[in-house]
Design a protein around this motif. Structure first.
Motif, PDB file in Angstrom:
ATOM      1  N   VAL A   1       0.887  -1.175   0.000  1.00 27.63           N
ATOM      2  CA  VAL A   1       0.000   0.000   0.000  1.00 27.63           C
ATOM      3  C   VAL A   1       0.921   1.221   0.000  1.00 27.63           C
ATOM      4  N   PHE A   2       0.819   2.062  -1.002  1.00 28.27           N
ATOM      5  CA  PHE A   2       1.725   3.214  -1.064  1.00 28.27           C
ATOM      6  C   PHE A   2       0.992   4.449  -1.589  1.00 28.27           C
ATOM      7  N   PHE A   3       1.647   5.597  -1.397  1.00 31.35           N
ATOM      8  CA  PHE A   3       1.038   6.864  -1.833  1.00 31.35           C
ATOM      9  C   PHE A   3       1.742   7.359  -3.086  1.00 31.35           C
ATOM     10  N   CYS A   4       0.950   7.865  -4.066  1.00 31.68           N
ATOM     11  CA  CYS A   4       1.541   8.416  -5.284  1.00 31.68           C
ATOM     12  C   CYS A   4       1.261   9.916  -5.340  1.00 31.68           C
ATOM     13  N   PRO A   5       2.293  10.750  -5.091  1.00 32.04           N
ATOM     14  CA  PRO A   5       2.056  12.198  -5.061  1.00 32.04           C
ATOM     15  C   PRO A   5       1.612  12.762  -6.403  1.00 32.04           C
ATOM     16  N   GLU A   6       2.033  12.137  -7.517  1.00 31.45           N
ATOM     17  CA  GLU A   6       1.690  12.684  -8.838  1.00 31.45           C
ATOM     18  C   GLU A   6       0.177  12.826  -9.014  1.00 31.45           C
ATOM     19  N   ILE A   7      -0.574  11.864  -8.501  1.00 27.76           N
ATOM     20  CA  ILE A   7      -2.027  11.927  -8.680  1.00 27.76           C
ATOM     21  C   ILE A   7      -2.777  12.089  -7.350  1.00 27.76           C
ATOM     22  N   ASN A   8      -2.022  12.118  -6.242  1.00 24.12           N
ATOM     23  CA  ASN A   8      -2.647  12.252  -4.929  1.00 24.12           C
ATOM     24  C   ASN A   8      -3.575  11.077  -4.593  1.00 24.12           C
ATOM     25  N   TYR A   9      -3.110   9.877  -4.895  1.00 23.59           N
ATOM     26  CA  TYR A   9      -3.884   8.667  -4.600  1.00 23.59           C
ATOM     27  C   TYR A   9      -3.034   7.689  -3.805  1.00 23.59           C
ATOM     28  N   TRP A  10      -3.676   6.929  -2.953  1.00 21.51           N
ATOM     29  CA  TRP A  10      -3.074   5.751  -2.326  1.00 21.51           C
ATOM     30  C   TRP A  10      -3.349   4.570  -3.233  1.00 21.51           C
ATOM     31  N   ILE A  11      -2.359   3.691  -3.383  1.00 16.20           N
ATOM     32  CA  ILE A  11      -2.522   2.554  -4.283  1.00 16.20           C
ATOM     33  C   ILE A  11      -2.487   1.271  -3.459  1.00 16.20           C
ATOM     34  N   VAL A  12      -3.465   0.398  -3.691  1.00 16.34           N
ATOM     35  CA  VAL A  12      -3.513  -0.893  -2.990  1.00 16.34           C
ATOM     36  C   VAL A  12      -3.267  -1.996  -4.018  1.00 16.34           C
ATOM     37  N   THR A  13      -2.277  -2.854  -3.783  1.00 16.02           N
ATOM     38  CA  THR A  13      -1.861  -3.803  -4.830  1.00 16.02           C
ATOM     39  C   THR A  13      -2.094  -5.275  -4.483  1.00 16.02           C
ATOM     40  N   THR A  14      -2.520  -5.587  -3.266  1.00 23.26           N
ATOM     41  CA  THR A  14      -2.744  -7.010  -2.947  1.00 23.26           C
ATOM     42  C   THR A  14      -4.214  -7.359  -3.164  1.00 23.26           C
ATOM     43  N   ARG A  15      -4.448  -8.629  -3.455  1.00 28.08           N
ATOM     44  CA  ARG A  15      -5.829  -9.071  -3.674  1.00 28.08           C
ATOM     45  C   ARG A  15      -6.646  -8.892  -2.390  1.00 28.08           C
ATOM     46  N   GLU A  16      -6.023  -9.221  -1.264  1.00 22.93           N
ATOM     47  CA  GLU A  16      -6.733  -9.113   0.010  1.00 22.93           C
ATOM     48  C   GLU A  16      -7.146  -7.662   0.276  1.00 22.93           C
ATOM     49  N   GLY A  17      -6.215  -6.736   0.035  1.00 25.10           N
ATOM     50  CA  GLY A  17      -6.518  -5.325   0.263  1.00 25.10           C
ATOM     51  C   GLY A  17      -7.589  -4.810  -0.680  1.00 25.10           C
TER      52      GLY A  17
ATOM     53  N   ARG B   1     -13.796   6.993   4.110  1.00 16.96           N
ATOM     54  CA  ARG B   1     -14.663   7.878   4.901  1.00 16.96           C
ATOM     55  C   ARG B   1     -13.962   8.263   6.202  1.00 16.96           C
ATOM     56  N   ALA B   2     -13.221   7.298   6.763  1.00 12.19           N
ATOM     57  CA  ALA B   2     -12.472   7.564   8.001  1.00 12.19           C
ATOM     58  C   ALA B   2     -11.041   7.091   7.791  1.00 12.19           C
ATOM     59  N   ALA B   3     -10.131   7.541   8.653  1.00 15.20           N
ATOM     60  CA  ALA B   3      -8.758   7.046   8.562  1.00 15.20           C
ATOM     61  C   ALA B   3      -8.792   5.522   8.720  1.00 15.20           C
ATOM     62  N   THR B   4      -7.969   4.863   7.939  1.00 14.40           N
ATOM     63  CA  THR B   4      -8.056   3.411   7.814  1.00 14.40           C
ATOM     64  C   THR B   4      -6.665   2.800   7.827  1.00 14.40           C
ATOM     65  N   VAL B   5      -6.490   1.713   8.571  1.00 18.67           N
ATOM     66  CA  VAL B   5      -5.202   1.019   8.531  1.00 18.67           C
ATOM     67  C   VAL B   5      -5.348  -0.181   7.598  1.00 18.67           C
ATOM     68  N   LEU B   6      -4.592  -0.160   6.544  1.00 20.59           N
ATOM     69  CA  LEU B   6      -4.655  -1.226   5.556  1.00 20.59           C
ATOM     70  C   LEU B   6      -3.267  -1.850   5.451  1.00 20.59           C
ATOM     71  N   GLN B   7      -3.160  -3.107   5.813  1.00 22.30           N
ATOM     72  CA  GLN B   7      -1.880  -3.822   5.800  1.00 22.30           C
ATOM     73  C   GLN B   7      -0.769  -3.026   6.481  1.00 22.30           C
ATOM     74  N   GLY B   8      -1.134  -2.487   7.631  1.00 19.49           N
ATOM     75  CA  GLY B   8      -0.146  -1.792   8.453  1.00 19.49           C
ATOM     76  C   GLY B   8       0.103  -0.350   8.038  1.00 19.49           C
ATOM     77  N   VAL B   9      -0.542   0.106   6.984  1.00 15.28           N
ATOM     78  CA  VAL B   9      -0.332   1.482   6.519  1.00 15.28           C
ATOM     79  C   VAL B   9      -1.584   2.308   6.833  1.00 15.28           C
ATOM     80  N   THR B  10      -1.378   3.480   7.397  1.00 15.31           N
ATOM     81  CA  THR B  10      -2.526   4.323   7.729  1.00 15.31           C
ATOM     82  C   THR B  10      -2.882   5.218   6.544  1.00 15.31           C
ATOM     83  N   ILE B  11      -4.078   5.063   6.066  1.00 17.97           N
ATOM     84  CA  ILE B  11      -4.586   5.938   5.000  1.00 17.97           C
ATOM     85  C   ILE B  11      -5.521   6.942   5.684  1.00 17.97           C
ATOM     86  N   PRO B  12      -5.303   8.238   5.472  1.00 15.85           N
ATOM     87  CA  PRO B  12      -6.135   9.211   6.190  1.00 15.85           C
ATOM     88  C   PRO B  12      -7.591   9.198   5.746  1.00 15.85           C
ATOM     89  N   ALA B  13      -8.419   9.879   6.522  1.00 16.47           N
ATOM     90  CA  ALA B  13      -9.829  10.020   6.138  1.00 16.47           C
ATOM     91  C   ALA B  13      -9.923  10.871   4.881  1.00 16.47           C
TER      92      ALA B  13
END
Ligand code: HEM
Length: 419
Positions: free
Chosen positions: A43-59, A311-323
């Motif tokens: 799970v990582f952040f891409c500043p170019e588009i301001n998106y978090w990217i989730v790459t695992t099937r589970e996520g 909708r709310a801050a979320t922990v996905l595979q150990g990474v915190t994604i903000p609200a």
């Protein structure tokens, strides 16, 4: 047991590492990149588009299945901010409202209840004879040519013509609708220039007016098509479907129902012809075709990313994604996750669990047209292998992909018919 999703109040945005190397609009080397990302930073952040990217099937599955914590309202927002001129054109001329793919429950559920009574596997199956006729026409039109572009000459209009049967649209409108649809794809999912955005915005307004005019016509003169069905059954939900909701549903389907199928058909042909034993296998045993389509959906799907908003801050595979953060669900990456698919980069038309791909989404928004897309692909392949078993890709062509963040398909695919 680890908690996969939880809410959290703080957030960490890492802009180093894999996010800085991510090329969101570039499809070359995409699967190799996903493989590295799943290992290094799933799970990582891409500043170019301001998106978090989730790459695992589970996520990815976790986000798709949870319509409460993750909103779909972002699904059709332009990824690249629009220039003022394009924005002004859209503001003045567009009236479409969220009804399906970018609409959250409970409104989404109310609308899907009516739409799903028309768009379902039972109705799609009744179209099979017409789909076969259209496939034969498309394949027959190649007759006498030594070399063809399988995209432009074969799969570009075929899915739109099938959809038009449901929508009561004259076949002659196909070139216009395809042009509008591809501009809509670029303005929503691409990174086009302000001038291209302006032209795209004008086309989107024309596209919307076409849908409104069609619904107005069906209000006066009902037929046996999608818009007429929605009008006739609008009262089955509370509140009943409005005219604007019906026009918006027509507008949505007039894109969803063919662009991705055109791209999938091209990706499927590329995979099969690029792997000769698979092509020969379906030529000698057409009962392998449904499995080949399923594997093509897994191996090289036509919608490689889809979107949600937290909708709310979320922990996905150990990474915190903000609200309130934008999240890109890498459907293509999930389909190559080694947790479920051994040797994911190997195209195997007999893969026993290929259908566990997430190419049609999951949960409340899962693709309503999936059975139709599968049927179209199976029938088209049956007709192609019957007529042109010696079909072969032209050697050493470089494959150029349309430049968008979601849709993936070759622009052109040159092939020799072989007889
Ligand atoms: C290969 C072809 C296709 C692919 C890969 C595809 C993929 C998808 C995906 C990924 C979604 C979003 C799922 C989500 O948000 O969770 C979706 C939704 C949808 N698709 Fe498809 N699709 C295809 C063909 C079609 C066709 C042929 C139709 C119509 C006949 C169609 C109609 C729709 C509609 C209406 C939705 C919105 C459903 C909702 O939000 O309730 N699609 N599709």
């Amino acid at each position: 047991m680890t908690t996969f999703v939880s809410t959290a109040s703080d957030s960490i945005i890492s802009t180093s590492g894999i996010g800085a190397r991510f090329k969101p609009f570039d499809h070359h080397g995409m699967y190799a990149f996903f493989e590295r990302a799943r290992v290094e930073e799933p799970v990582f952040f891409c500043p170019e588009i301001n998106y978090w990217i989730v790459t695992t099937r589970e996520g990815v599955l976790c986000l798709l299945r949870d319509a409460i914590n993750f909103s779909a309202d972002i699904a059709l927002a332009p990824v690249t901010p629009l220039a003022p001129e394009a924005l002004a054109i859209l503001k003045a001329g567009m009236g479409a409202e969220p009804t399906q793919v970018n609409c959250d429950p409970p409104k989404h559920d109310r609308i899907r209840r009516v739409a799903g009574r028309f768009l379902n596997a039972r109705r799609f199956l009744t179209l099979e004879p017409d789909i076969r006729r259209l496939a034969r026409e498309a394949v027959g039109a190649l007759e006498g040519r030594a070399e063809v572009d399988l995209v432009g000459d074969l799969v570009y209009e075929f899915p739109a013509r099938v959809l038009f049967l449901l929508m009561g649209i004259p076949a002659d409108d196909a070139p216009q609708i395809k042009r509008w649809a591809s501009h809509r794809v670029l303005i929503t999912f691409g990174d086009i220039s302000p001038e291209e955005q302006r032209r795209g915005a004008e086309d989107m307004v024309a596209y919307w007016r076409y849908c409104v005019a069609m619904v107005n016509d069906r209000l006066r003169r009902p037929q046996s098509d999608y818009a007429s069905f929605l009008i006739a059954h609008r009262g089955e939900v509370e509140p009943e479907l409005s005219d604007n909701e019906i026009s918006s549903l027509v507008f949505g389907l007039l894109l969803a129902g063919h662009e991705s199928t055109t791209n999938l058909a091209a990706n499927t042909l590329l995979a099969l012809l690029g792997h000769r034993p698979s092509w020969q296998a379906i030529c000698s045993d057409t009962s392998l075709i449904p499995g080949a389509v399923e594997e093509a959906l897994r191996f090289s799907t036509s919608i490689v990313y889809w979107r949600r908003r937290t909708r709310a801050a979320t922990v996905l595979q150990g990474v915190t994604i903000p609200a309130n953060a934008n999240v890109l669900l890498a459907l293509g990456a999930a389909n190559h996750d080694t947790e479920l698919f051994p040797e994911p980069d190997h195209f195997d038309i007999r893969r026993p669990n290929a259908s566990e791909h997430v190419s049609f989404g999951r949960g409340t928004h899962s693709c309503i047209g999936a059975p139709l897309a599968r049927l179209e692909l199976v029938v088209l392949l049956e007709e192609i292998v019957r007529r042109y078993p010696a079909l072969a890709l032209v050697d050493e062509q470089s494959i150029d992909y349309i430049r968008t963040i979601a849709f993936r398909g070759p622009k052109c695919l040159m092939a020799c018919l072989g007889n």
